[in-house]
Write a protein that holds these residues in place. Structure first.
Motif, PDB file in Angstrom:
ATOM      1  N   UNK A  88       0.846  -1.193   0.000  1.00 34.00           N
ATOM      2  CA  UNK A  88       0.000   0.000   0.000  1.00 34.00           C
ATOM      3  C   UNK A  88       0.880   1.241   0.000  1.00 34.00           C
ATOM      4  N   UNK A  89       0.554   2.180  -0.887  1.00 36.75           N
ATOM      5  CA  UNK A  89       1.268   3.450  -0.975  1.00 36.75           C
ATOM      6  C   UNK A  89       0.256   4.564  -0.691  1.00 36.75           C
ATOM      7  N   UNK A  90       0.585   5.430   0.245  1.00 39.55           N
ATOM      8  CA  UNK A  90      -0.301   6.535   0.610  1.00 39.55           C
ATOM      9  C   UNK A  90       0.287   7.839   0.091  1.00 39.55           C
ATOM     10  N   UNK A 111      -2.547   6.896 -10.861  1.00 43.54           N
ATOM     11  CA  UNK A 111      -2.770   5.743  -9.986  1.00 43.54           C
ATOM     12  C   UNK A 111      -3.528   4.648 -10.731  1.00 43.54           C
ATOM     13  N   UNK A 112      -4.590   5.027 -11.439  1.00 46.95           N
ATOM     14  CA  UNK A 112      -5.399   4.043 -12.162  1.00 46.95           C
ATOM     15  C   UNK A 112      -4.583   3.334 -13.241  1.00 46.95           C
ATOM     16  N   UNK A 113      -3.770   4.076 -13.959  1.00 50.33           N
ATOM     17  CA  UNK A 113      -2.964   3.467 -15.016  1.00 50.33           C
ATOM     18  C   UNK A 113      -1.902   2.543 -14.433  1.00 50.33           C
ATOM     19  N   UNK A 114      -1.265   2.976 -13.358  1.00 48.97           N
ATOM     20  CA  UNK A 114      -0.185   2.187 -12.758  1.00 48.97           C
ATOM     21  C   UNK A 114      -0.726   0.903 -12.128  1.00 48.97           C
ATOM     22  N   UNK A 115      -1.822   1.011 -11.372  1.00 46.95           N
ATOM     23  CA  UNK A 115      -2.350  -0.164 -10.685  1.00 46.95           C
ATOM     24  C   UNK A 115      -3.021  -1.137 -11.655  1.00 46.95           C
ATOM     25  N   UNK A 149      -0.101  -3.048 -12.355  1.00 51.07           N
ATOM     26  CA  UNK A 149       0.496  -3.606 -11.140  1.00 51.07           C
ATOM     27  C   UNK A 149      -0.603  -3.806 -10.095  1.00 51.07           C
ATOM     28  N   UNK A 150      -1.514  -4.759 -10.324  1.00 51.58           N
ATOM     29  CA  UNK A 150      -2.682  -4.918  -9.452  1.00 51.58           C
ATOM     30  C   UNK A 150      -2.359  -5.332  -8.027  1.00 51.58           C
ATOM     31  N   UNK A 151      -1.152  -5.811  -7.798  1.00 52.90           N
ATOM     32  CA  UNK A 151      -0.780  -6.208  -6.446  1.00 52.90           C
ATOM     33  C   UNK A 151      -0.505  -5.008  -5.538  1.00 52.90           C
ATOM     34  N   UNK A 152      -0.407  -3.812  -6.142  1.00 50.93           N
ATOM     35  CA  UNK A 152      -0.096  -2.602  -5.379  1.00 50.93           C
ATOM     36  C   UNK A 152      -1.376  -1.789  -5.161  1.00 50.93           C
TER      37      UNK A 152
END
Length: 310
Positions: free
Chosen positions: A30-32, A47-51, A54-57
């Protein structure tokens, strides 16, 4: 006896699943993120594009209120920090933002200054001096300035550009974010303020947001506002001019991410490096200017060498 055996078997199965469940919980990261609120729509897209890749993040934005959340991994800010703070963090300057003067479109002030425009003297006269108390007759249309109450990037940048500090901006101080200045202005037909292009314009139509007049300024510093400088109906044309020319009377500052040098989240560094590599694709859409490429590259290289420890 048979019932006892069944219970023992069920208990064994339950315990056999526990390590796997615990391991799965531990592997998720988790990144805040927190910081300046006007940047949230842009950051949310990243955030939407990265996750998606990288769905585990898990990356979340913790909204800033009067203070920052107690715990966060990345801070996005719109002003330069003090030296003591900068020594403890690594920075990546991912964009630049401009500040434009705006007025309620229904106001007499908007009608007058959409034609006259602002030069440096007008800015100082209106935003930093009580012209009514000084009995200055040059500004006749009524106006009410709205500015931020808390220390923040936009008012700091705006004031310092003209040689002042945030507390010297005149007018009504509004608690909350930059968006709240827009809301106050739209409720008051005499309202004026300063804001970023992403709030002054409708990002879909690229035209000034409903109810807002963007005041033209003396961009070349010759003391008057030309017909060309009054052409503000298209956001992309405005951004083109701000990026391609050295302009006057438009405060511009960096928007940057930072990460703590000690006890940092490795996943936060990975996301920040991804942003540094991909941010340029989205800046124009959200009303931002590109950063100086050499500066961004230097900071990106420093971040790549920076070893995080969680």
């Amino acid at each position: 006896m048979k019932a006892i055996k069944i219970l023992l078997l069920a208990a064994g199965l339950l315990f056999s699943f526990r390590p796997a469940a615990f391991s799965q919980g531990q592997s998720s990261s988790k990144v805040i993120i927190t910081g300046v609120r006007f940047a949230y729509p842009l950051v949310d897209k990243w955030i939407k594009e990265y996750t998606a890749k990288n769905p585990e993040v898990e990356i979340v934005i913790e909204t800033r209120t009067i203070t920052d959340p107690e715990k966060y991994d990345l801070l996005i800010e719109a002003f330069e920090h003090e030296k003591e703070v900068k020594e403890t963090r690594e920075y990546v300057s991912i964009a630049r933002y401009a500040l434009l003067p705006i007025a309620n479109a229904k106001s007499a002030f908007a009608r007058e200054y959409a034609d006259k425009g602002f030069n440096e003297k007008t800015y100082k006269q209106i935003f930093f001096h009580d012209i009514y108390a000084e009995k200055d007759k040059s500004v006749t249309a009524p106006f009410t300035i709205y500015t931020r109450l808390q220390k923040a990037g936009a008012p700091l940048t705006f004031a310092r550009y003209f040689g002042y500090e945030q507390q010297q901006i005149k007018g009504k101080t509004i608690a909350g974010a930059d968006e709240h200045l827009i809301k106050a202005l739209l409720k008051d037909e005499t309202g004026i303020t300063y804001t970023i292009p992403g709030l002054a314009y409708d990002l879909n139509t690229r035209k000034p947001a409903e109810g807002i007049t963007i005041i033209p300024v003396d961009l070349d510093g010759n003391g008057r506002v030309s017909k060309d400088e009054k052409s503000l109906e298209n956001l992309d044309q405005v951004l083109d001019r701000l990026e391609s020319e050295k302009v006057s009377n438009v405060p511009v500052e960096y928007l940057h991410f930072s990460i703590a040098k000690n006890n940092s989240n490795p996943e936060a560094k990975k996301f920040l490096l991804w942003v540094a590599a991909h941010s340029g694709e989205d800046l124009r859409k959200f009303g931002y200017l590109k950063p100086e490429s050499k500066r961004l590259q230097t900071e990106k290289q420093k971040l790549e060498r920076f070893s995080v420890v969680k």
